[in-house]
Write a protein that holds these residues in place. Structure first.
Motif, PDB file in Angstrom:
ATOM      1  N   ASN A  83       0.828  -1.195   0.000  1.00  0.00           N
ATOM      2  CA  ASN A  83       0.000   0.000   0.000  1.00  0.00           C
ATOM      3  C   ASN A  83       0.866   1.249   0.000  1.00  0.00           C
ATOM      4  OD1 ASN A  83       0.909   0.285   2.692  1.00  0.00           O
ATOM      5  ND2 ASN A  83      -0.746  -1.042   3.407  1.00  0.00           N
ATOM      6  N   THR A  84       0.196   2.402   0.025  1.00  0.00           N
ATOM      7  CA  THR A  84       0.917   3.661  -0.107  1.00  0.00           C
ATOM      8  C   THR A  84       1.806   3.942   1.087  1.00  0.00           C
ATOM      9  OG1 THR A  84      -1.023   4.786   0.836  1.00  0.00           O
ATOM     10  CG2 THR A  84      -0.862   4.669  -1.568  1.00  0.00           C
ATOM     11  N   SER A  85       1.567   3.259   2.199  1.00  0.00           N
ATOM     12  CA  SER A  85       2.391   3.494   3.383  1.00  0.00           C
ATOM     13  C   SER A  85       3.610   2.580   3.439  1.00  0.00           C
ATOM     14  CB  SER A  85       1.552   3.293   4.657  1.00  0.00           C
ATOM     15  OG  SER A  85       1.087   1.951   4.742  1.00  0.00           O
ATOM     16  N   ALA A  86       3.739   1.673   2.464  1.00  0.00           N
ATOM     17  CA  ALA A  86       4.860   0.737   2.476  1.00  0.00           C
ATOM     18  C   ALA A  86       6.162   1.465   2.167  1.00  0.00           C
ATOM     19  CB  ALA A  86       4.619  -0.372   1.442  1.00  0.00           C
ATOM     20  N   ASP A  87       7.261   0.934   2.703  1.00  0.00           N
ATOM     21  CA  ASP A  87       8.572   1.481   2.382  1.00  0.00           C
ATOM     22  C   ASP A  87       8.889   1.212   0.913  1.00  0.00           C
ATOM     23  OD1 ASP A  87       9.272   2.470   4.928  1.00  0.00           O
ATOM     24  OD2 ASP A  87       9.765   0.449   5.604  1.00  0.00           O
ATOM     25  N   THR A  88       9.608   2.127   0.303  1.00  0.00           N
ATOM     26  CA  THR A  88      10.054   1.927  -1.078  1.00  0.00           C
ATOM     27  C   THR A  88      11.564   2.096  -1.140  1.00  0.00           C
ATOM     28  OG1 THR A  88       9.796   4.259  -1.705  1.00  0.00           O
ATOM     29  CG2 THR A  88       7.883   2.808  -2.010  1.00  0.00           C
ATOM     30  N   LEU A 100       8.312  -2.583  -0.781  1.00  0.00           N
ATOM     31  CA  LEU A 100       8.710  -3.816  -0.105  1.00  0.00           C
ATOM     32  C   LEU A 100       7.893  -4.030   1.155  1.00  0.00           C
ATOM     33  CD1 LEU A 100      10.831  -3.091   2.562  1.00  0.00           C
ATOM     34  CD2 LEU A 100      12.017  -2.119   0.614  1.00  0.00           C
ATOM     35  N   ALA A 101       7.669  -5.291   1.457  1.00  0.00           N
ATOM     36  CA  ALA A 101       6.891  -5.638   2.637  1.00  0.00           C
ATOM     37  C   ALA A 101       7.755  -6.226   3.745  1.00  0.00           C
ATOM     38  CB  ALA A 101       5.783  -6.628   2.269  1.00  0.00           C
ATOM     39  N   ASP A 102       8.969  -6.661   3.422  1.00  0.00           N
ATOM     40  CA  ASP A 102       9.775  -7.323   4.445  1.00  0.00           C
ATOM     41  C   ASP A 102      11.245  -7.320   4.052  1.00  0.00           C
ATOM     42  OD1 ASP A 102      10.142  -8.624   6.826  1.00  0.00           O
ATOM     43  OD2 ASP A 102       9.785 -10.614   6.027  1.00  0.00           O
ATOM     44  N   ILE A 103      12.108  -7.153   5.036  1.00  0.00           N
ATOM     45  CA  ILE A 103      13.554  -7.266   4.859  1.00  0.00           C
ATOM     46  C   ILE A 103      14.028  -8.363   5.800  1.00  0.00           C
ATOM     47  CG2 ILE A 103      15.770  -6.057   4.875  1.00  0.00           C
ATOM     48  CD1 ILE A 103      14.212  -3.426   4.859  1.00  0.00           C
ATOM     49  N   THR A 104      14.859  -9.253   5.292  1.00  0.00           N
ATOM     50  CA  THR A 104      15.285 -10.383   6.098  1.00  0.00           C
ATOM     51  C   THR A 104      16.787 -10.604   5.988  1.00  0.00           C
ATOM     52  OG1 THR A 104      14.884 -12.745   6.523  1.00  0.00           O
ATOM     53  CG2 THR A 104      14.893 -12.040   4.237  1.00  0.00           C
ATOM     54  N   LEU A 105      17.359 -11.209   7.006  1.00  0.00           N
ATOM     55  CA  LEU A 105      18.761 -11.619   6.950  1.00  0.00           C
ATOM     56  C   LEU A 105      18.913 -12.749   5.942  1.00  0.00           C
ATOM     57  CD1 LEU A 105      19.550 -11.636  10.778  1.00  0.00           C
ATOM     58  CD2 LEU A 105      20.337  -9.955   9.117  1.00  0.00           C
ATOM     59  N   SER A 106      20.030 -12.769   5.225  1.00  0.00           N
ATOM     60  CA  SER A 106      20.196 -13.751   4.160  1.00  0.00           C
ATOM     61  C   SER A 106      21.622 -14.272   4.096  1.00  0.00           C
ATOM     62  CB  SER A 106      19.834 -13.113   2.815  1.00  0.00           C
ATOM     63  OG  SER A 106      20.161 -13.980   1.747  1.00  0.00           O
ATOM     64  N   PRO A 107      21.787 -15.602   3.926  1.00  0.00           N
ATOM     65  CA  PRO A 107      23.123 -16.156   3.697  1.00  0.00           C
ATOM     66  C   PRO A 107      23.498 -16.129   2.214  1.00  0.00           C
ATOM     67  CG  PRO A 107      21.537 -17.929   3.888  1.00  0.00           C
ATOM     68  CD  PRO A 107      20.761 -16.655   4.080  1.00  0.00           C
TER      69      PRO A 107
END
Length: 474
Positions: A302-307, A400-407
């Motif tokens: 939605n419009t409040s999501a981070d970009t 984007l809806a989510d940021i996650t740690l990644s190997p």
């Protein structure tokens, strides 16, 4: 040898074979076909093309398909000759995708359904024969049996009594162990509920609980097949059953009238007088199709999501409907310290067909010029191997809806964790930033900052839940 099947390849196979089925019988000579108009040719070839596509969806192997075509041509027998076969992967069925929970409830019209959290995982197609031989394939039809030896041992033990062989699909969690897995120690918390789409409150709360724990959304599968009094009876227990293929085609005039008279255990013919009544939604499995009795409701962008502004740096060949285009597309952030581009995610959401076509034409390694594609640039940080590397020149704004740690992705490595980078999940393409160049794209520092804000919001939400629970207890 398993190959992708672009539409142009299938069409060429259909046209070049000796027999093409039409309503009136067979065309036996290529010169007779050559004399037909373009519109008539399309009508002649479309049914045959549908048959070949249906065969390839069930057994995507040219070594089986081409010899059968040469022997018997394009006909219904081809569906039997080139049908399902154990240890040869079929193209997966997909659920309809929506980010509108209200629309999903409306589409199901009060039917019984099962809702399950959509976890971050990898699709696995498991084949097991009567000798307990197990083969596991990925969504892209790659053999990955050795990655899941625990499943190889488990599947023969869980098949029902009397079942000699089976093909099942499921999701393997992305964070599961890969080696030395002991079945007794595996703990999965898979949340699901049964409801009707009339239970809007319960469905909405379940969707919220799924997204709160960072799931991509929910999967909704129809459980019932309530009879429509205006539809012919169906004596087949189709739930969870893979039926022989039905290949509906668009027909006109006399062909349409003839088609209306036909019906089978797999076809539901809706009387035009009862168009206001709902159609039966058969919970069957249709390879290489996206159907409405299985829905995926994903997080809202939605419009409040981070970009964040990302640079497109590479892509893979699309499969199924997207086989003519690049999909997924590899995106990267800019490291302001080193100047390198650090891959951060693969994106498949938010693109229109028109955008896909334009993007494929722009980054076409066979266009003769090759100015927009190249070998892997030394300044791109990524360990994978896309089908093509783009010349970095476009900045795309993505929600984007989510940021996650990644190997896997090394973007912002060391800024949040020493041994982990950051990756973006549930990314949605918004637009091309024609006003920005590579040097103005989002940075790994900005990505780490967004991750920090996300963690702070999650902590605050957790504290609020604890306070609410304490109030209720008090």
């Amino acid at each position: 040898m398993l190959l992708s099947a672009p539409d142009r390849t299938i069409r060429r196979v259909c046209i070049q074979k000796f027999h093409v089925v039409t309503e009136s019988g067979y065309w036996n000579k290529v010169d007779e076909l050559a004399a037909l108009s373009k519109d008539v040719l399309t009508e002649v070839h479309t049914p045959g093309e549908g048959v070949v596509k249906a065969c390839f969806a069930r057994r995507p192997n040219y070594n089986n398909l081409v010899p059968a075509l040469l022997e018997i041509g394009v006909c219904d027998e081809l569906l039997i000759r080139c049908g399902l076969s154990l240890h040869i992967p079929l193209r997966s069925m997909s659920g309809g995708i929506t980010r509108d929970l209200g629309k999903m409830l409306t589409n199901l019209q009060g039917r019984d359904c099962s809702l399950k959290s959509k976890y971050d995982g990898h699709q696995a197609q498991v084949h097991c024969d009567e000798h307990s031989k197990v083969t596991i394939f990925s969504r892209h039809l790659e053999v990955m049996t050795d990655k899941y030896l625990d499943l190889v041992a488990l599947v023969p033990k869980i098949r029902a009594k009397g079942v000699e062989s089976l093909i099942i699909e499921g999701e393997t969690l992305a964070n599961r162990a890969r080696k030395d897995v002991v079945i007794g120690t595996v703990k999965t918390e898979v949340k699901s509920i049964d409801a009707t789409s009339a239970d809007s409150g319960a469905v909405s709360e379940f969707f919220k609980s799924a997204t709160d724990v960072r799931c991509e959304g929910i999967k909704v599968k129809v459980l019932d097949n309530l009879p429509n009094p205006d539809l012919p009876p169906d004596d087949v227990d189709a739930d969870r059953v893979l039926l022989p293929p039905s290949t509906p085609q668009k027909r006109k005039g006399a062909a349409a009238a003839k088609a209306k008279k036909k019906s089978s255990a797999n076809d539901v013919v809706v009387n035009s007088k009862s168009s206001t009544h709902r159609k039966a939604l058969l919970a069957t499995y249709e390879p290489d199709k996206r159907l409405d009795f299985w829905l995926e409701v994903k997080k809202h962008y939605n419009t409040s999501a981070d970009t964040i502004d990302l640079i497109s740096v590479g892509a893979w060949h699309g499969i199924s409907r997207k086989c003519k285009w690049w999909s997924p597309i590899l995106l990267a952030v800019r490291n302001s310290g080193t100047g390198y581009l650090e891959a951060v995610t693969k994106c498949i959401s938010g693109f229109s067909d028109k955008f896909y076509a334009t993007n494929r034409a722009k980054y076409d390694p066979d266009d003769g010029g090759g100015t927009n594609v190249n070998s892997k640039p030394s300044y791109i940080e990524y360990g994978g191997r896309p089908s093509v590397w783009f010349e970095p020149q476009e900045v795309w704004e993505c929600a984007l809806a989510d940021i996650t740690l990644s190997p896997t992705y090394m973007a912002a490595l060391g800024l949040v964790r020493e041994e982990r980078g950051l990756s973006l999940r549930f990314l949605g393409f918004s637009r091309v930033r024609e006003d920005k160049g590579n040097e103005e794209a989002g940075t790994s520092d900005f990505l780490a900052e967004l991750y920090g804000k996300q963690q702070a919001r999650a902590l605050q939400k957790g504290e609020e839940k604890i306070r609410d629970a304490e109030k209720e207890e008090w």
